[in-house]
Enzyme design. Structure first.
Site, PDB file in Angstrom:
ATOM      1  CB  SER A 151       9.370   4.656   6.631  1.00 14.42           C
ATOM      2  OG  SER A 151       8.944   6.003   6.647  1.00 14.42           O
ATOM      3  CE1 TYR A 164       4.814   3.178   9.278  1.00 12.03           C
ATOM      4  CE2 TYR A 164       6.046   5.218   9.093  1.00 12.03           C
ATOM      5  CZ  TYR A 164       5.514   4.089   8.506  1.00 12.03           C
ATOM      6  OH  TYR A 164       5.684   3.866   7.164  1.00 12.03           O
TER       7      TYR A 164
HETATM    8  N1  LIG Z   1       2.730   5.556   1.809  1.00  6.48           N
HETATM    9  C1  LIG Z   1       3.742   6.142   2.441  1.00  6.48           C
HETATM   10  O1  LIG Z   1       3.795   7.382   2.538  1.00  6.48           O
HETATM   11  C2  LIG Z   1       4.849   5.299   3.011  1.00  6.48           C
HETATM   12  C3  LIG Z   1       6.067   5.936   3.300  1.00  6.48           C
HETATM   13  C4  LIG Z   1       7.110   5.174   3.827  1.00  6.48           C
HETATM   14  C5  LIG Z   1       6.947   3.808   4.021  1.00  6.48           C
HETATM   15  N2  LIG Z   1       5.747   3.211   3.743  1.00  6.48           N
HETATM   16  C6  LIG Z   1       5.644   1.765   3.952  1.00  6.48           C
HETATM   17  O2  LIG Z   1       5.287   1.134   2.738  1.00  6.48           O
HETATM   18  C7  LIG Z   1       4.730  -0.150   3.013  1.00  6.48           C
HETATM   19  C8  LIG Z   1       3.503  -0.354   2.148  1.00  6.48           C
HETATM   20  O3  LIG Z   1       2.505   0.562   2.571  1.00  6.48           O
HETATM   21  P1  LIG Z   1       1.622   1.431   1.553  1.00  6.48           P
HETATM   22  O4  LIG Z   1       2.027   2.834   1.755  1.00  6.48           O
HETATM   23  O5  LIG Z   1       1.638   0.835   0.206  1.00  6.48           O
HETATM   24  O6  LIG Z   1       0.186   1.288   2.281  1.00  6.48           O
HETATM   25  P2  LIG Z   1      -1.115   0.457   1.895  1.00  6.48           P
HETATM   26  O7  LIG Z   1      -2.006   0.516   3.090  1.00  6.48           O
HETATM   27  O8  LIG Z   1      -1.642   0.939   0.601  1.00  6.48           O
HETATM   28  O9  LIG Z   1      -0.546  -1.032   1.730  1.00  6.48           O
HETATM   29  C9  LIG Z   1      -0.158  -1.804   2.859  1.00  6.48           C
HETATM   30  C10 LIG Z   1      -0.740  -3.199   2.712  1.00  6.48           C
HETATM   31  O10 LIG Z   1      -0.341  -3.989   3.847  1.00  6.48           O
HETATM   32  C11 LIG Z   1      -1.455  -4.824   4.179  1.00  6.48           C
HETATM   33  N3  LIG Z   1      -1.368  -5.307   5.559  1.00  6.48           N
HETATM   34  C12 LIG Z   1      -1.652  -4.629   6.709  1.00  6.48           C
HETATM   35  N4  LIG Z   1      -1.510  -5.447   7.758  1.00  6.48           N
HETATM   36  C13 LIG Z   1      -1.113  -6.654   7.272  1.00  6.48           C
HETATM   37  C14 LIG Z   1      -0.792  -7.884   7.885  1.00  6.48           C
HETATM   38  N5  LIG Z   1      -0.877  -8.055   9.216  1.00  6.48           N
HETATM   39  N6  LIG Z   1      -0.401  -8.909   7.087  1.00  6.48           N
HETATM   40  C15 LIG Z   1      -0.354  -8.763   5.737  1.00  6.48           C
HETATM   41  N7  LIG Z   1      -0.658  -7.619   5.105  1.00  6.48           N
HETATM   42  C16 LIG Z   1      -1.022  -6.573   5.872  1.00  6.48           C
HETATM   43  C17 LIG Z   1      -2.661  -3.926   3.964  1.00  6.48           C
HETATM   44  O11 LIG Z   1      -3.862  -4.691   3.861  1.00  6.48           O
HETATM   45  C18 LIG Z   1      -2.281  -3.206   2.687  1.00  6.48           C
HETATM   46  O12 LIG Z   1      -2.761  -3.900   1.542  1.00  6.48           O
HETATM   47  C19 LIG Z   1       4.465  -0.167   4.517  1.00  6.48           C
HETATM   48  O13 LIG Z   1       5.466  -0.933   5.153  1.00  6.48           O
HETATM   49  C20 LIG Z   1       4.575   1.296   4.910  1.00  6.48           C
HETATM   50  O14 LIG Z   1       4.937   1.459   6.251  1.00  6.48           O
HETATM   51  C21 LIG Z   1       4.705   3.922   3.230  1.00  6.48           C
END
Ligand SMILES: NC(=O)c1ccc[n+]([C@@H]2O[C@H](COP(=O)([O-])OP(=O)(O)OC[C@H]3O[C@@H](n4cnc5c(N)ncnc54)[C@H](O)[C@@H]3O)[C@@H](O)[C@H]2O)c1
Length: 295
Positions: A151, A164
């Site tokens: 991130s 986080y």
């Molecule tokens: N959306 C943002 O603004 C943002 C910004 C920077 C980084 N991220 C990172 O992007 C990645 C994806 O997140 P996203 O934004 O698509 O969110 P999201 O919640 O849409 O997707 C995350 C997925 O991870 C799954 N998950 C959670 N715990 C789990 C576990 N123990 N084992 C397996 N799967 C698990 C959830 O069920 C979900 O489907 C994450 O690592 C998040 O930290 C997101």
């Protein structure tokens, strides 16, 4: 970026991609794009309904896609995922260690369960993916690539997101070390670290899959994540945009993939403070997680 092999070959038709967190957000969009490239997919998540929906949306026949419930925080489950991928499709060419969760609130109010849950998924999830899959990727000898999702919060330190941010800094550190170790191996395997800013996905509702035994959360978490959600909804890039920029980054063999160019100034300012021995600027502009303050 100079590599001894062509990183774009990791994305080739007929190759295999493994994606964690594939039931939603970036993971789902990465799955759709890899399917469109003609790759075979191993999709993993704790959300089986979302996983089945992603598999359906790819339009791939059952012999080209495998959806498996897997808690990435559990080393044994990730080992079994790697065994399943090998059994179904043989060599793995692309690994997206993408599953992640978030917790918010002042660091002194973070519960032991916040730390255990967030570090279990965000840090150990990536470590487990690397441990279970990379030896096979090194051994098969074909071009392959690992993308770890960190991130912008892995490069700057936003207040109210300390647990986080600490977890994402760990993912950046682990990924940089992985990059050096892969380069030293002399094998055609590389790595990237993906560092997006706010994007409208399911992450602000991450607690939906929080295990009951780790349910005790920072009392400030719900209100801050509601504000975070608004900031994410106002984000200029979609999950699809981020997935596209990620695959473009892999093709180019980029290590740091920052889909939001606007995030660069915050990183620059932090590094200048490190070099000058000064205190860091607040990357959110001193107002906490507010919609107008997104990176
Ligand atoms: N959306 C943002 O603004 C943002 C910004 C920077 C980084 N991220 C990172 O992007 C990645 C994806 O997140 P996203 O934004 O698509 O969110 P999201 O919640 O849409 O997707 C995350 C997925 O991870 C799954 N998950 C959670 N715990 C789990 C576990 N123990 N084992 C397996 N799967 C698990 C959830 O069920 C979900 O489907 C994450 O690592 C998040 O930290 C997101």
């Amino acid at each position: 970026m100079a590599h001894s092999f062509d990183p774009s070959l990791a994305l080739r038709p007929g190759g295999t991609a493994v994606i964690t967190g594939a039931a939603s957000g970036f993971g789902r969009e990465l799955a759709l794009l890899c399917a469109a490239e003609g790759m075979r997919l191993v999709l993993a998540d704790v959300d089986e309904i979302g996983l089945a929906r992603t598999a359906e949306l790819t339009g791939l026949p059952p012999q080209a896609v495998c959806a498996q419930r897997c808690n990435v925080a559990d080393a044994g489950e990730v080992d079994r995922l790697a065994a399943l991928a090998a059994e179904r499709f043989g060599a793995v060419h692309l690994l997206f260690n993408n599953a992640g969760v978030i917790a918010a609130g002042a660091v002194w109010k973070a519960t032991p369960q916040d730390w255990q849950w967030v570090f279990g998924v965000n840090v150990m999830g990536v470590a487990n993916g690397v441990r279970s899959f990379v030896p096979g990727m090194l051994a098969h000898g074909e071009p392959a690539w690992v993308v770890n999702t960190a991130s912008v919060a892995g490069l700057v330190c936003p207040p109210e997101l300390s647990v986080y941010a600490a977890s994402k800094h760990a993912v950046v550190a682990l990924s940089e070390c992985l990059h050096h170790e892969l380069a030293a191996s002399g094998r055609p395997v590389g790595a990237s670290v993906l560092c997006p800013a706010y994007v409208d996905t399911g992450i602000a509702d991450a607690h939906r899959h929080r295990p009951p035994e780790l349910a005790e959360r920072n009392p400030e978490d719900p209100a801050i994540l509601e504000r975070t959600k608004k900031a994410m909804q106002a984000g200029r890039l979609s999950a699809r945009d981020v997935a596209q920029r990620t695959l473009a980054g892999v093709r180019e063999g980029r290590f740091y993939i920052l889909p939001h160019r606007s995030a660069v100034s915050g990183v620059e300012s932090r590094l200048q403070a490190v070099l000058a021995g000064g205190a860091p600027d607040n990357p959110l502009g001193g107002v906490g997680v507010a919609p107008q303050a997104q990176p």
